[in-house]
Scaffold this motif. Structure first.
Motif, mmCIF file in Angstrom:
data_model
loop_
_atom_site.group_PDB
_atom_site.id
_atom_site.type_symbol
_atom_site.label_atom_id
_atom_site.label_comp_id
_atom_site.label_asym_id
_atom_site.label_seq_id
_atom_site.Cartn_x
_atom_site.Cartn_y
_atom_site.Cartn_z
ATOM 1 N N GLY A 265 21.373 26.961 71.665
ATOM 2 C CA GLY A 265 20.318 27.228 72.644
ATOM 3 C C GLY A 265 19.633 25.970 73.120
ATOM 4 N N VAL A 266 19.250 25.093 72.195
ATOM 5 C CA VAL A 266 18.504 23.904 72.606
ATOM 6 C C VAL A 266 19.415 22.912 73.317
ATOM 7 N N ARG A 267 20.702 22.870 72.981
ATOM 8 C CA ARG A 267 21.605 21.936 73.657
ATOM 9 C C ARG A 267 21.940 22.407 75.067
ATOM 10 N N VAL A 268 22.036 23.705 75.271
ATOM 11 C CA VAL A 268 22.194 24.214 76.632
ATOM 12 C C VAL A 268 20.922 23.949 77.433
ATOM 13 N N ALA A 269 19.762 24.233 76.819
ATOM 14 C CA ALA A 269 18.490 23.970 77.495
ATOM 15 C C ALA A 269 18.318 22.490 77.797
ATOM 16 N N GLN A 270 18.793 21.629 76.907
ATOM 17 C CA GLN A 270 18.716 20.177 77.104
ATOM 18 C C GLN A 270 19.445 19.761 78.379
ATOM 19 N N ARG A 271 20.586 20.359 78.643
ATOM 20 C CA ARG A 271 21.356 20.016 79.835
ATOM 21 C C ARG A 271 20.748 20.628 81.102
ATOM 22 N N ILE A 272 20.213 21.841 80.977
ATOM 23 C CA ILE A 272 19.526 22.433 82.129
ATOM 24 C C ILE A 272 18.293 21.612 82.472
ATOM 25 N N LEU A 273 17.581 21.128 81.460
ATOM 26 C CA LEU A 273 16.413 20.283 81.699
ATOM 27 C C LEU A 273 16.812 18.975 82.369
ATOM 28 N N ALA A 274 17.921 18.385 81.953
ATOM 29 C CA ALA A 274 18.374 17.140 82.570
ATOM 30 C C ALA A 274 18.690 17.348 84.055
ATOM 31 N N MET A 275 19.355 18.465 84.386
ATOM 32 C CA MET A 275 19.648 18.752 85.789
ATOM 33 C C MET A 275 18.365 19.009 86.570
ATOM 34 N N THR A 276 17.439 19.767 85.981
ATOM 35 C CA THR A 276 16.163 20.043 86.640
ATOM 36 C C THR A 276 15.392 18.752 86.874
ATOM 37 N N CYS A 277 15.395 17.880 85.887
ATOM 38 C CA CYS A 277 14.677 16.616 85.993
ATOM 39 C C CYS A 277 15.251 15.755 87.112
ATOM 40 N N ALA A 278 16.576 15.723 87.246
ATOM 41 C CA ALA A 278 17.201 14.935 88.309
ATOM 42 C C ALA A 278 16.833 15.488 89.684
ATOM 43 N N ILE A 279 16.856 16.816 89.835
ATOM 44 C CA ILE A 279 16.480 17.427 91.114
ATOM 45 C C ILE A 279 15.021 17.121 91.440
ATOM 46 N N TRP A 280 14.154 17.280 90.441
ATOM 47 C CA TRP A 280 12.718 17.006 90.624
ATOM 48 C C TRP A 280 12.471 15.566 91.041
ATOM 49 N N GLN A 281 13.141 14.637 90.382
ATOM 50 C CA GLN A 281 12.965 13.220 90.703
ATOM 51 C C GLN A 281 13.557 12.873 92.071
ATOM 52 N N ASN A 282 14.733 13.419 92.382
ATOM 53 C CA ASN A 282 15.359 13.139 93.677
ATOM 54 C C ASN A 282 14.520 13.658 94.837
ATOM 55 N N ARG A 283 13.915 14.826 94.658
ATOM 56 C CA ARG A 283 13.029 15.351 95.709
ATOM 57 C C ARG A 283 11.763 14.511 95.831
ATOM 58 N N SER A 284 11.294 13.994 94.709
ATOM 59 C CA SER A 284 10.071 13.201 94.733
ATOM 60 C C SER A 284 10.255 11.878 95.476
ATOM 61 N N ILE A 285 11.437 11.267 95.328
ATOM 62 C CA ILE A 285 11.675 9.966 95.955
ATOM 63 C C ILE A 285 12.413 10.076 97.279
ATOM 64 N N GLY A 286 12.732 11.311 97.701
ATOM 65 C CA GLY A 286 13.410 11.506 98.981
ATOM 66 C C GLY A 286 14.862 11.097 98.979
ATOM 67 N N ALA A 287 15.550 11.273 97.845
ATOM 68 C CA ALA A 287 16.972 10.937 97.761
ATOM 69 C C ALA A 287 17.779 11.847 98.681
ATOM 70 N N PRO A 288 18.850 11.323 99.294
ATOM 71 C CA PRO A 288 19.613 12.134 100.259
ATOM 72 C C PRO A 288 20.349 13.309 99.644
ATOM 73 N N ILE A 289 20.749 13.205 98.369
ATOM 74 C CA ILE A 289 21.468 14.289 97.698
ATOM 75 C C ILE A 289 20.599 14.794 96.552
ATOM 76 N N THR A 290 20.213 16.045 96.624
ATOM 77 C CA THR A 290 19.215 16.578 95.689
ATOM 78 C C THR A 290 19.692 16.608 94.252
ATOM 79 N N ARG A 291 20.925 17.033 94.011
ATOM 80 C CA ARG A 291 21.386 17.247 92.641
ATOM 81 C C ARG A 291 22.235 16.083 92.125
#
Length: 298
Positions: A265-291
């Motif tokens: 459970g925590v290792r699956v959540a760890q990877r979902i969190l990593a993807m969420t974090c990348a999307i959140w950061q990319n949207r914050s800095i205006g990166a051209p590709i969200t994910r």
């Protein structure tokens, strides 16, 4: 260690430390705080370390500038398995802080999370009673493990997710996810859910319609008239597969290494969190590709 990953981890640490309520510790607090633990776990997923021993050797050699104290493997493993609730909070906090959170379109899909292959491993696994045999249509093979059910926006931002027995009908899991947090659908009037043929059921249609949710899915080939908007699903299917590819191809979901239900459970959540974090950061800095994880995974 790139500047981009350094920036992402710093932003993540500040967000968790400021916004999430962590547990109070009796006596002396741990030398590695909860915020540092979650940030360290995201860094591990981003950099693709499956083995915790190798990851901590790398962290001790290269990351002391970001983490003044780094635990040994037994302490890290114990703390991480106990942090599943905090990781879930972090996923929701980052997702709701993103401008994509209130998107009125959701995508739902499920994908296998294999936990064992040999019969002997299945017999002695601590996942007995949780995992089961299932069939993966995409690869035309049976597997033993769990199934990840993910509800996300078209950009891949996770809204809700669950790990379930592969033999449980995915339509039942979708209904349970919506019932578990009814405010998610209530906050999005006119919500549209895009799904594949696995979600065909008149009962599910009635369940969603009663909550003001529209389900767009393919119809059976022998049903004659296609459902309204069905032609759009051909392009949307690529979006669904691309989200799964991010989790499996870039974040190595299938190589989680968990041997207990808490560990998986925590290792699956760890990877979902990593993807969420990348999307959140990319949207914050205006990166051209969200994910995109390219700036953070090397």
């Amino acid at each position: 260690m790139t500047t981009e990953l350094d920036t992402l981890l710093t932003a993540l640490y500040v967000h968790i430390d400021d916004r999430l309520k962590t547990s109070r510790w009796r006596g002396r607090p741990p030398r590695l705080t909860d915020a540092e633990l979650i940030t360290l776990a995201v860094a591990q997923a981003m950099l693709g370390f499956h083995c915790e021993a190798r990851w901590l050797r790398f962290a001790h050699a290269h990351l002391h500038g970001l983490f003044p104290y780094l635990p040994q493997r037994p302490a890290y493993n114990k703390r991480l398995r106990a942090a599943l609730g905090l990781v879930k909070q972090a996923i929701r906090s980052l997702a709701s802080d993103c401008d994509l959170w209130l998107d009125p379109v959701w995508i739902v899909d499920s994908t296998p999370v294999e936990c064992a292959r040999s019969r002997e491993t299945v017999k002695r696994s601590d996942l007995a009673g949780w995992a089961n045999y299932g069939y993966c249509r995409s690869h035309s093979r049976f597997y033993w493990g769990l199934k990840l059910h993910l509800v996300c926006t078209p950009a891949g931002l996770p809204v809700a997710w669950a790990l379930a027995d592969p033999k449980i009908d995915e339509r039942q899991v979708l209904a349970a996810l919506i019932d578990n947090e009814p405010h998610l659908a209530a906050d999005r009037p006119g919500l549209l859910i895009l799904a594949d043929k696995g979600y065909i059921a008149a009962e599910l249609d009635r369940f969603l319609a009663a909550r003001g949710i529209q389900l767009l899915r393919p119809s059976y080939r022998n049903r004659g008239t296609p459902r309204p908007g069905e032609g759009l699903l051909k392009t949307v299917r690529q979006l669904i597969e691309s989200v799964n590819d991010t989790l499996k191809g870039q974040l190595d979901l299938e190589q989680h290494g968990g041997r207990t239900i808490e560990g998986v459970g925590v290792r699956v959540a760890q990877r979902i969190l990593a993807m969420t974090c990348a999307i959140w950061q990319n949207r914050s800095i205006g990166a051209p590709i969200t994910r995109s994880l390219i700036a953070y995974d090397h």
